[in-house]
Design a protein around this motif. Structure first.
Motif, short mmCIF file in Angstrom:
data_model
loop_
_atom_site.label_atom_id
_atom_site.label_comp_id
_atom_site.label_asym_id
_atom_site.label_seq_id
_atom_site.Cartn_x
_atom_site.Cartn_y
_atom_site.Cartn_z
N GLY A 1 61.54 6.32 -85.08
CA GLY A 1 60.87 5.04 -84.78
C GLY A 1 59.86 5.22 -83.65
N ASP A 2 60.02 4.39 -82.60
CA ASP A 2 59.07 4.43 -81.47
C ASP A 2 59.43 5.48 -80.43
N ASP A 3 60.51 6.20 -80.63
CA ASP A 3 61.00 7.10 -79.58
C ASP A 3 59.91 8.03 -79.04
N SER A 4 59.23 8.75 -79.95
CA SER A 4 58.29 9.78 -79.47
C SER A 4 57.26 9.17 -78.56
N ARG A 5 56.66 8.06 -79.03
CA ARG A 5 55.57 7.43 -78.25
C ARG A 5 56.10 6.95 -76.90
N GLU A 6 57.24 6.30 -76.89
CA GLU A 6 57.75 5.72 -75.64
C GLU A 6 58.28 6.80 -74.69
N ILE A 7 58.91 7.83 -75.23
CA ILE A 7 59.47 8.87 -74.35
C ILE A 7 58.35 9.66 -73.68
N GLU A 8 57.25 9.88 -74.42
CA GLU A 8 56.09 10.57 -73.83
C GLU A 8 55.59 9.85 -72.58
N LYS A 9 55.72 8.53 -72.57
CA LYS A 9 55.17 7.73 -71.46
C LYS A 9 56.08 7.71 -70.23
N LEU A 10 57.33 8.17 -70.39
CA LEU A 10 58.30 8.01 -69.29
C LEU A 10 58.01 8.96 -68.13
N ASP A 11 58.28 8.49 -66.93
CA ASP A 11 58.25 9.37 -65.76
C ASP A 11 59.67 9.95 -65.63
N LEU A 12 59.80 11.25 -65.87
CA LEU A 12 61.15 11.85 -65.86
C LEU A 12 61.54 12.41 -64.49
N SER A 13 60.65 12.26 -63.50
CA SER A 13 60.97 12.86 -62.19
C SER A 13 62.25 12.31 -61.55
N PRO A 14 62.62 11.02 -61.76
CA PRO A 14 63.89 10.57 -61.15
C PRO A 14 65.13 11.23 -61.78
N PHE A 15 64.93 12.00 -62.86
CA PHE A 15 66.06 12.60 -63.59
C PHE A 15 66.03 14.12 -63.48
N GLN A 16 65.22 14.61 -62.52
CA GLN A 16 65.12 16.06 -62.31
C GLN A 16 65.94 16.45 -61.10
N LEU A 17 66.75 17.48 -61.27
CA LEU A 17 67.57 17.93 -60.15
C LEU A 17 66.78 18.96 -59.36
N THR A 18 65.98 18.48 -58.41
CA THR A 18 65.24 19.42 -57.57
C THR A 18 66.22 20.14 -56.64
N ALA A 19 65.77 21.25 -56.04
CA ALA A 19 66.63 21.99 -55.11
C ALA A 19 67.06 21.08 -53.96
N GLU A 20 66.15 20.21 -53.57
CA GLU A 20 66.47 19.31 -52.43
C GLU A 20 67.56 18.31 -52.84
N ARG A 21 67.45 17.76 -54.03
CA ARG A 21 68.51 16.82 -54.48
C ARG A 21 69.85 17.54 -54.63
N ALA A 22 69.78 18.77 -55.15
CA ALA A 22 71.04 19.52 -55.36
C ALA A 22 71.78 19.70 -54.03
N ASN A 23 71.03 19.84 -52.96
CA ASN A 23 71.68 20.04 -51.65
C ASN A 23 72.26 18.75 -51.08
N ARG A 24 71.97 17.63 -51.71
CA ARG A 24 72.57 16.37 -51.25
C ARG A 24 73.95 16.14 -51.86
N LEU A 25 74.34 16.99 -52.80
CA LEU A 25 75.69 16.87 -53.39
C LEU A 25 76.72 17.37 -52.38
N PRO A 26 77.97 16.90 -52.45
CA PRO A 26 79.00 17.48 -51.57
C PRO A 26 79.08 18.99 -51.78
N ARG A 27 79.55 19.71 -50.77
CA ARG A 27 79.50 21.18 -50.90
C ARG A 27 80.45 21.70 -51.97
N TRP A 28 81.44 20.89 -52.37
CA TRP A 28 82.38 21.35 -53.41
C TRP A 28 81.94 20.95 -54.82
N ALA A 29 80.83 20.21 -54.93
CA ALA A 29 80.45 19.65 -56.24
C ALA A 29 80.07 20.74 -57.24
N ALA A 30 80.19 20.39 -58.53
CA ALA A 30 79.79 21.31 -59.61
C ALA A 30 78.55 20.76 -60.30
#
Ligand code: ASP
Length: 404
Positions: free
Chosen positions: A319-348
């Motif tokens: 359906g509309d998935d391809s068109r709408e997904i192309e438009k999305l900003d996916l940066s809030p869903f990227q695990l940058t190295a900086e975000r990874a370091n905000r997890l507790p030290r025991w996290a997986a």
């Protein structure tokens, strides 16, 4: 769940083929799962609802044992004797690297001979043989059928076919679902919980509990095991079969919180069926729209024990998935190295892989983070799947006797 894919999904599955099973397919997991069971436990592994905490414990114990016995030539040779009289068919008509190879390696560890069909154009499907006839033929030559297909209904229908044959006194073999469309991936859930159980022992490499004692000093609420944890799932929640299967298994543990982080497009978001099922199991369910979100006025990442990342499953766009997904900003869903370091030290940090090299939901810079478990997770697939084969072929006692 049925009907997630269109009837013509590129692999020419015809819904009519499953017509005779429709009544059985549309029942709830609770109503049908006893049909996939046998006296020794699981007869066919079709969905994650069959994977109970007791079953997880037994698979994990056997996976650890196989891992240990494989390390020495003498015991590795004995392992290869266990199922050297059996043959496995790997019917994988949807792309696969890890699941296919780890099942093949698991078979090799236990001495099973394997054969494969990966491209249906090389089978009699091109001569208009029905999928069900094809499966019945495999059951003539092999002792187990491990299958991945784009259809959410196929593995389950094959299990019904095998049960019908069994009740007629004819030859049947176990069916293992190695990924059914965007619906379920129960063996991935098995290796995921195996990885989580090992990680949440919080031992160091030598296996000594010193690390846990240490962690508990600064975090007295921390407990070992899968209960009492916050699991954050990020990415394609709606179409990620690994997310669905793992969430169903984890929902059986005590005091579990699950947070779903998905872009603002409906097919990527938590569907109401899964949400209701988790809530019925007393999971504390939350939905947020970024890895930077807060939960109870505190940053989500700092409260996450396991961050389960996934890629956007573009192969299921309709359906509309391809068109709408192309438009999305996916940066809030990227695990940058900086975000990874905000997890507790025991996290997986987990990911079923493949990761998307264009989107980079986990960039390579995270790979050296001590929380990154995804390569271990993939290797654990081999041990967990070998343990599953041990269970299905009912040779647990023989395996245990090798431990001396
Ligand atoms: N390998 C996993 C699966 O088969 C995850 C993925 O493809 O994104 O579902």
């Amino acid at each position: 769940m049925t009907g997630r894919l269109s009837t013509d999904d590129g692999n020419s599955f015809r819904r009519m083929e499953f017509y005779q099973y429709q009544e059985r397919l549309k029942r709830s997991a609770a109503e049908k799962n006893h049909e996939f069971a046998c006296e020794q436990g699981i007869r066919h592994l079709i969905n994650a609802g069959q994977i109970t905490p007791d079953f997880v414990d037994s698979i994990c114990a056997h996976a650890d044992l196989i891992r240990k016995l494989s390390a020495k030539r003498e015991t590795a040779n004995q392992l290869r004797e266990l199922l050297s009289h059996r043959r496995a068919m790997l019917y994988f008509t949807q792309p696969s690297t890890r699941t296919f190879l780890s099942f093949m390696a698991a078979c090799q560890i236990l001495g099973l001979t394997c054969n494969e069909v990966r491209d249906p154009r090389t089978s009699s499907e091109v001569k208009r043989e029905s999928h069900m006839d094809g499966i019945r033929m495999f059951s003539s030559y092999f002792d187990i059928i491990i299958m991945r297909t784009p259809s959410p209904e196929f593995a389950e229908s094959c299990a019904y076919l095998m049960n019908d044959l069994a009740s007629l006194g004819k030859r049947w073999v176990p069916i293992v679902n190695a990924g059914s469309g965007s619906d379920e991936h129960p063996t991935q859930a098995l290796l995921d919980v195996y990885t989580l159980k090992r990680t949440f022992q919080f031992t160091d490499r030598s296996g000594s509990p010193g690390r846990f004692v240490d962690l508990q000093k600064s975090n007295p609420a921390l407990i070992q095991g899968l209960s009492g944890k916050t699991y954050t799932f990020c990415g394609d929640i709606g179409r990620g079969r690994t997310v669905r299967s793992l969430a169903i298994v984890l929902s059986q543990y005590e005091n579990v919180r699950m947070v779903f982080v998905a872009p603002a497009w409906k097919s990527l978001q938590l569907d109401s069926m899964l949400r209701d099922r988790l809530q019925r199991a007393n999971v504390d369910v939350h939905v947020v729209d970024s890895l930077d979100a807060e939960l109870d006025h505190r940053p989500l990442l700092g409260q996450t024990d396991c961050l389960y990342m996934t890629r956007i499953q573009r192969e299921y766009d309709s359906g509309d998935d391809s068109r709408e997904i192309e438009k999305l900003d996916l940066s809030p869903f990227q695990l940058t190295a900086e975000r990874a370091n905000r997890l507790p030290r025991w996290a997986a940090i987990m990911h079923p892989f493949p990761r998307d090299s264009h989107v980079q939901e986990i960039p390579e810079s995270v790979d050296t983070n001590p929380r990154a478990m995804y390569f271990r997770q993939a290797r654990n697939g081999m041990w967990a799947r070998a343990a599953l084969l041990v269970h299905i072929f009912g040779i647990g006692a023989e395996l245990e006797s090798m431990a001396g």
